[in-house]
Each structure stands twice: as structure tokens, then as C-alpha cells.
Design a protein around this motif. Structure first.
Motif, mmCIF file in Angstrom:
data_model
loop_
_atom_site.group_PDB
_atom_site.id
_atom_site.type_symbol
_atom_site.label_atom_id
_atom_site.label_comp_id
_atom_site.label_asym_id
_atom_site.label_seq_id
_atom_site.Cartn_x
_atom_site.Cartn_y
_atom_site.Cartn_z
ATOM 1 N N ARG A 76 0.832 -1.207 0.000
ATOM 2 C CA ARG A 76 0.000 0.000 0.000
ATOM 3 C C ARG A 76 0.868 1.259 0.000
ATOM 4 N N VAL A 77 1.894 1.284 0.851
ATOM 5 C CA VAL A 77 2.790 2.435 0.896
ATOM 6 C C VAL A 77 3.480 2.609 -0.452
ATOM 7 N N ALA A 78 3.939 1.518 -1.038
ATOM 8 C CA ALA A 78 4.606 1.587 -2.343
ATOM 9 C C ALA A 78 3.671 2.151 -3.403
ATOM 10 N N ARG A 79 2.414 1.739 -3.372
ATOM 11 C CA ARG A 79 1.446 2.245 -4.349
ATOM 12 C C ARG A 79 1.256 3.748 -4.191
ATOM 13 N N PHE A 80 1.119 4.211 -2.952
ATOM 14 C CA PHE A 80 0.926 5.642 -2.736
ATOM 15 C C PHE A 80 2.207 6.427 -3.025
ATOM 16 N N LEU A 81 3.355 5.831 -2.786
ATOM 17 C CA LEU A 81 4.627 6.493 -3.072
ATOM 18 C C LEU A 81 4.842 6.644 -4.575
ATOM 19 N N ARG A 82 4.459 5.637 -5.336
ATOM 20 C CA ARG A 82 4.856 5.588 -6.744
ATOM 21 C C ARG A 82 3.743 5.796 -7.757
ATOM 22 N N GLN A 83 2.481 5.547 -7.388
ATOM 23 C CA GLN A 83 1.428 5.522 -8.398
ATOM 24 C C GLN A 83 0.282 6.493 -8.154
ATOM 25 N N GLU A 84 -0.122 6.666 -6.930
ATOM 26 C CA GLU A 84 -1.309 7.481 -6.645
ATOM 27 C C GLU A 84 -1.013 8.962 -6.877
ATOM 28 N N PRO A 85 -2.024 9.728 -7.248
ATOM 29 C CA PRO A 85 -1.802 11.128 -7.611
ATOM 30 C C PRO A 85 -1.585 12.069 -6.424
ATOM 31 N N HIS A 86 -1.818 11.636 -5.213
ATOM 32 C CA HIS A 86 -1.713 12.526 -4.053
ATOM 33 C C HIS A 86 -0.291 13.039 -3.855
ATOM 34 N N MET A 87 0.683 12.152 -4.020
ATOM 35 C CA MET A 87 2.113 12.482 -3.948
ATOM 36 C C MET A 87 2.554 13.025 -2.583
ATOM 37 N N GLY A 88 1.824 12.692 -1.535
ATOM 38 C CA GLY A 88 2.188 13.161 -0.203
ATOM 39 C C GLY A 88 3.529 12.625 0.265
ATOM 40 N N TYR A 89 3.737 11.316 0.116
ATOM 41 C CA TYR A 89 5.036 10.743 0.493
ATOM 42 C C TYR A 89 6.152 11.386 -0.328
ATOM 43 N N ARG A 90 5.949 11.428 -1.644
ATOM 44 C CA ARG A 90 6.988 11.929 -2.551
ATOM 45 C C ARG A 90 7.352 13.371 -2.222
ATOM 46 N N GLN A 91 6.368 14.223 -2.067
ATOM 47 C CA GLN A 91 6.636 15.635 -1.799
ATOM 48 C C GLN A 91 7.366 15.809 -0.472
ATOM 49 N N THR A 92 6.982 15.047 0.525
ATOM 50 C CA THR A 92 7.601 15.190 1.840
ATOM 51 C C THR A 92 9.023 14.644 1.843
ATOM 52 N N ILE A 93 9.237 13.513 1.218
ATOM 53 C CA ILE A 93 10.599 12.958 1.121
ATOM 54 C C ILE A 93 11.501 13.936 0.378
ATOM 55 N N ASP A 94 11.032 14.464 -0.735
ATOM 56 C CA ASP A 94 11.824 15.416 -1.517
ATOM 57 C C ASP A 94 12.110 16.688 -0.723
ATOM 58 N N ALA A 95 11.116 17.197 0.003
ATOM 59 C CA ALA A 95 11.314 18.416 0.792
ATOM 60 C C ALA A 95 12.325 18.194 1.908
ATOM 61 N N LEU A 96 12.263 17.034 2.558
ATOM 62 C CA LEU A 96 13.232 16.741 3.621
ATOM 63 C C LEU A 96 14.640 16.602 3.053
ATOM 64 N N GLU A 97 14.766 15.955 1.908
ATOM 65 C CA GLU A 97 16.079 15.818 1.274
ATOM 66 C C GLU A 97 16.640 17.189 0.884
ATOM 67 N N ALA A 98 15.795 18.054 0.358
ATOM 68 C CA ALA A 98 16.222 19.399 -0.026
ATOM 69 C C ALA A 98 16.643 20.193 1.212
ATOM 70 N N ALA A 99 15.905 20.072 2.283
ATOM 71 C CA ALA A 99 16.237 20.790 3.522
ATOM 72 C C ALA A 99 17.547 20.293 4.118
ATOM 73 N N ASN A 100 17.783 18.991 4.030
ATOM 74 C CA ASN A 100 19.012 18.417 4.569
ATOM 75 C C ASN A 100 20.222 18.717 3.700
#
Length: 102
Positions: A76-100
Motif C-alpha cells: 500500500r505504501v509503495a502504491r501511494f509512493l509511486r502511483q497514486e496522484p496525491h504524492m504526499g510521500y513523494r513531496q515530503t521525502i523530496d522536501a526533507l532531502e532538499a532541507a538536509n
């Protein structure tokens, strides 16, 4: 403010509240008050799985064995990370990486 059963309104209010803490300690206190220990654990495990899926080449089975998280949850997490349009995981992971990185 008046009582409501409207899920969109309730969700918007929750989102606004979650944006208030400005450090991990404050967020931990809010989550402790807001959620049961099992709910906090579930959220934390999902976040951990999302980061493992994004940053490693571990298989679902390897993640399950290393974390104890069910393969159903991992899928389920993989589906939301990679396929679903919400992109909540993706946006947050990217923002944390950018901040770090900055």
C-alpha cells in the motif's frame, strides 16, 4: 466554530493543527495527545517503509523481515509512493532531502 460531521472540514482542521508544531518535540507531544500509541506506531512504520522503498533496493519481503511491517502495508505504501496522484510521500521525502542538502 460549530460542531460538524463533514469529513472535508474535519480533515482541513486537522491539517491546520498538524502544521502548528515547529519542531519534532512539539509534534511528538501533539501526536501523543491526538493518537493512541498503536496509531503513532502505525504512522511511524508507514513513514519508515516509504523511506526504505525510496532510498534502498530492498524487496518487500526484506522490508517485512527487517521491520515486521506487513507486506500488505508495504504494498500500500509503495502504491501511494509511486502511483497514486496525491504524492504526499513523494513531496515530503523530496522536501526533507532538499532541507538536509541545504
Amino acid at each position: 466554530m460549530s460542531p460538524t460531521k463533514n469529513l472535508d472540514t474535519l480533515t482541513d482542521q486537522l491539517c491546520a493543527a498538524l502544521l502548528v508544531p515547529d519542531d519534532p518535540a512539539q509534534m511528538r507531544r501533539l501526536l501523543t495527545d491526538l493518537c493512541t500509541p498503536a496509531e503513532v506506531r502505525t504512522l511511524a512504520e508507514r513513514w519508515h517503509v516509504a523511506r526504505l522503498l525510496d532510498r534502498t533496493d530492498m524487496s518487500y519481503r526484506d522490508i517485512h523481515e527487517a521491520t515486521g511491517v506487513s507486506t500488505t502495508t508495504i504494498v500500500r505504501v509503495a502504491r501511494f509512493l509511486r502511483q497514486e496522484p496525491h504524492m504526499g510521500y513523494r513531496q515530503t521525502i523530496d522536501a526533507l532531502e532538499a532541507a538536509n542538502a541545504g
